[in-house]
Design a protein around this motif. Structure first.
Motif, PDB file in Angstrom:
ATOM      1  N   VAL A 268      33.156 100.170 156.816  1.00  8.82           N
ATOM      2  CA  VAL A 268      34.259 101.101 157.057  1.00  8.82           C
ATOM      3  C   VAL A 268      35.137 100.592 158.194  1.00  8.82           C
ATOM      4  O   VAL A 268      34.662 100.384 159.320  1.00  8.82           O
ATOM      5  N   ALA A 269      36.420 100.406 157.925  1.00  9.93           N
ATOM      6  CA  ALA A 269      37.397 100.072 158.957  1.00  9.93           C
ATOM      7  C   ALA A 269      37.902 101.383 159.550  1.00  9.93           C
ATOM      8  O   ALA A 269      38.555 102.175 158.877  1.00  9.93           O
ATOM      9  N   TYR A 270      37.577 101.605 160.829  1.00  9.79           N
ATOM     10  CA  TYR A 270      37.852 102.880 161.492  1.00  9.79           C
ATOM     11  C   TYR A 270      39.136 102.786 162.306  1.00  9.79           C
ATOM     12  O   TYR A 270      39.196 102.054 163.294  1.00  9.79           O
ATOM     13  N   ASN A 271      40.169 103.531 161.870  1.00  8.28           N
ATOM     14  CA  ASN A 271      41.469 103.504 162.559  1.00  8.28           C
ATOM     15  C   ASN A 271      41.838 102.073 162.941  1.00  8.28           C
ATOM     16  O   ASN A 271      42.187 101.777 164.093  1.00  8.28           O
ATOM     17  N   ALA A 272      41.780 101.214 161.961  1.00  8.72           N
ATOM     18  CA  ALA A 272      41.826  99.767 162.200  1.00  8.72           C
ATOM     19  C   ALA A 272      43.250  99.232 162.274  1.00  8.72           C
ATOM     20  O   ALA A 272      44.223  99.900 161.922  1.00  8.72           O
ATOM     21  N   LYS A 273      43.309  97.977 162.729  1.00  7.97           N
ATOM     22  CA  LYS A 273      44.567  97.259 162.761  1.00  7.97           C
ATOM     23  C   LYS A 273      45.063  97.023 161.329  1.00  7.97           C
ATOM     24  O   LYS A 273      44.272  96.988 160.384  1.00  7.97           O
ATOM     25  N   PRO A 274      46.391  96.872 161.126  1.00  9.23           N
ATOM     26  CA  PRO A 274      46.949  96.806 159.761  1.00  9.23           C
ATOM     27  C   PRO A 274      46.288  95.771 158.854  1.00  9.23           C
ATOM     28  O   PRO A 274      45.940  96.080 157.705  1.00  9.23           O
ATOM     29  N   LYS A 275      46.118  94.535 159.333  1.00  5.79           N
ATOM     30  CA  LYS A 275      45.525  93.510 158.480  1.00  5.79           C
ATOM     31  C   LYS A 275      44.073  93.825 158.150  1.00  5.79           C
ATOM     32  O   LYS A 275      43.577  93.453 157.088  1.00  5.79           O
ATOM     33  N   VAL A 276      43.405  94.503 159.055  1.00  8.95           N
ATOM     34  CA  VAL A 276      42.004  94.874 158.824  1.00  8.95           C
ATOM     35  C   VAL A 276      41.924  95.986 157.783  1.00  8.95           C
ATOM     36  O   VAL A 276      41.071  95.951 156.892  1.00  8.95           O
ATOM     37  N   ARG A 277      42.809  96.960 157.882  1.00  8.05           N
ATOM     38  CA  ARG A 277      42.838  98.027 156.870  1.00  8.05           C
ATOM     39  C   ARG A 277      43.056  97.449 155.480  1.00  8.05           C
ATOM     40  O   ARG A 277      42.458  97.900 154.501  1.00  8.05           O
ATOM     41  N   GLU A 278      43.917  96.474 155.393  1.00 11.98           N
ATOM     42  CA  GLU A 278      44.231  95.891 154.092  1.00 11.98           C
ATOM     43  C   GLU A 278      43.038  95.147 153.505  1.00 11.98           C
ATOM     44  O   GLU A 278      42.806  95.173 152.298  1.00 11.98           O
ATOM     45  N   ALA A 279      42.253  94.495 154.344  1.00 11.46           N
ATOM     46  CA  ALA A 279      41.169  93.637 153.864  1.00 11.46           C
ATOM     47  C   ALA A 279      39.825  94.339 153.764  1.00 11.46           C
ATOM     48  O   ALA A 279      38.937  93.865 153.045  1.00 11.46           O
TER      49      ALA A 279
END
Length: 305
Positions: A268-279
């Motif tokens: 789970v990407a938690y309130n993540a940076k944009p590139k992290v949310r995408e991946a």
């Protein structure tokens, strides 16, 4: 995550989920998946519903979730296709990042403020966490800027470090189910050691700052905990706990967390940076770690008030 014989679509946000679910259903129908009737998971602070999914073949949950990624920004919700099996809920190892995940701040940025180099270090941190810079190189550069900082400044930073909302609820609920809890951080062990004691962690790993004569030298001691090391530690702990990776939950916000998010049964990407949310395999965009429990199949009525 292997293909699932049974799966659900979960929609989580602060507004009416119906429009997002309708569009998601149309996207998934293109992949031969059909939505069942809704089950209301939460309706107070968050609006969470899930729908059983059916299809003619096993469901690739990660691929199906990626199909829905573009709808998340459009509707302001998180959408995930998740296996509807025993392993979804029965997690036996939680591996969670520290900075901007388990706690609300970035430890190195707070130390930089103490050293008078806050803006310079914060700019590097943002780029590193978004995957724009090599993590190890960026870490060494930032630590170098802390040279000469008195050790007692670390205690001031520790004293003002605050857990993320819902962190203790998440940990307490999972621990009651027999889940071991580990913090694996690209930050510093001065802070993880204190969290280890405070939260009763099973494991904690982080980087060590070098100290001479009561001041930071601007160097690190020992092996650096980067993305590759985080993933390796996850696998080592799973082996030690004698649990399969499908029983592992990993949570993080930075590019250096992606390797462990990919290895875990649920990453789970938690309130993540944009590139992290995408991946990332799955995203959570609300500032409440206890909402992760909805991804695991818990209902609002099962959580403490």
């Amino acid at each position: 995550m292997a293909a699932a014989s049974q799966a659900v679509l979960l929609c989580l946000g602060e507004s009416d989920p119906a429009p997002a679910v309708e569009r998601a259903g149309a996207v998934l129908a293109e992949a031969g998946l059909r939505l069942g009737p809704p089950r209301v998971v939460a309706s107070r602070r968050l609006r969470v519903v899930e729908h059983a999914l059916s299809g003619s073949a096993p469901i690739d949950c990660r691929s199906a979730t990626k199909r829905l990624r573009g709808l998340q920004g459009e509707f302001g919700v998180d959408l995930a296709v998740l296996p509807a099996d025993a392993a979804r809920r029965d997690k036996k190892l939680l591996v969670i990042d520290m900075d901007s995940t388990l706690v609300q701040s970035e430890g190195i940025d707070e130390l930089a403020k103490e050293a008078g180099v806050g803006e310079a270090v914060a700019a590097i941190t943002r780029r590193a966490m978004n995957g724009e810079l090599d993590f190890v190189g960026a870490l060494r550069e930032r630590v170098g800027l802390l040279r000469g900082l008195p050790v007692h400044a670390l205690e001031r930073v520790a004293a003002r470090t605050v857990l993320s909302p819902g962190a203790e609820v998440l940990i307490d609920v999972l621990r009651k189910g027999g889940c071991a809890v580990a913090v694996v951080s690209g930050g510093f062990d001065y802070f993880t050691t204190r969290l280890h004691s405070r939260l009763g962690l099973s494991y904690s790993f982080a980087n060590r700052l070098d100290v001479e004569d009561g001041r930071l030298t601007g160097r690190l001691v020992g092996e650096i905990v980067d993305g590759r090391r985080k993933a390796a530690l996850l696998e080592e702990m799973a082996s030690k706990e004698a649990v399969g990776l499908d029983r592992v939950l990993a949570i993080g916000d930075g590019a250096n967390d992606l390797p462990m998010l990919e290895r875990a049964g649920l990453g789970v990407a938690y309130n993540a940076k944009p590139k992290v949310r995408e991946a990332a395999p799955v995203t959570l965009s609300v500032p409440d770690l206890s909402a992760v429990l909805f991804l695991l199949g818990y209902s609002e009525s099962e959580l403490p008030e």
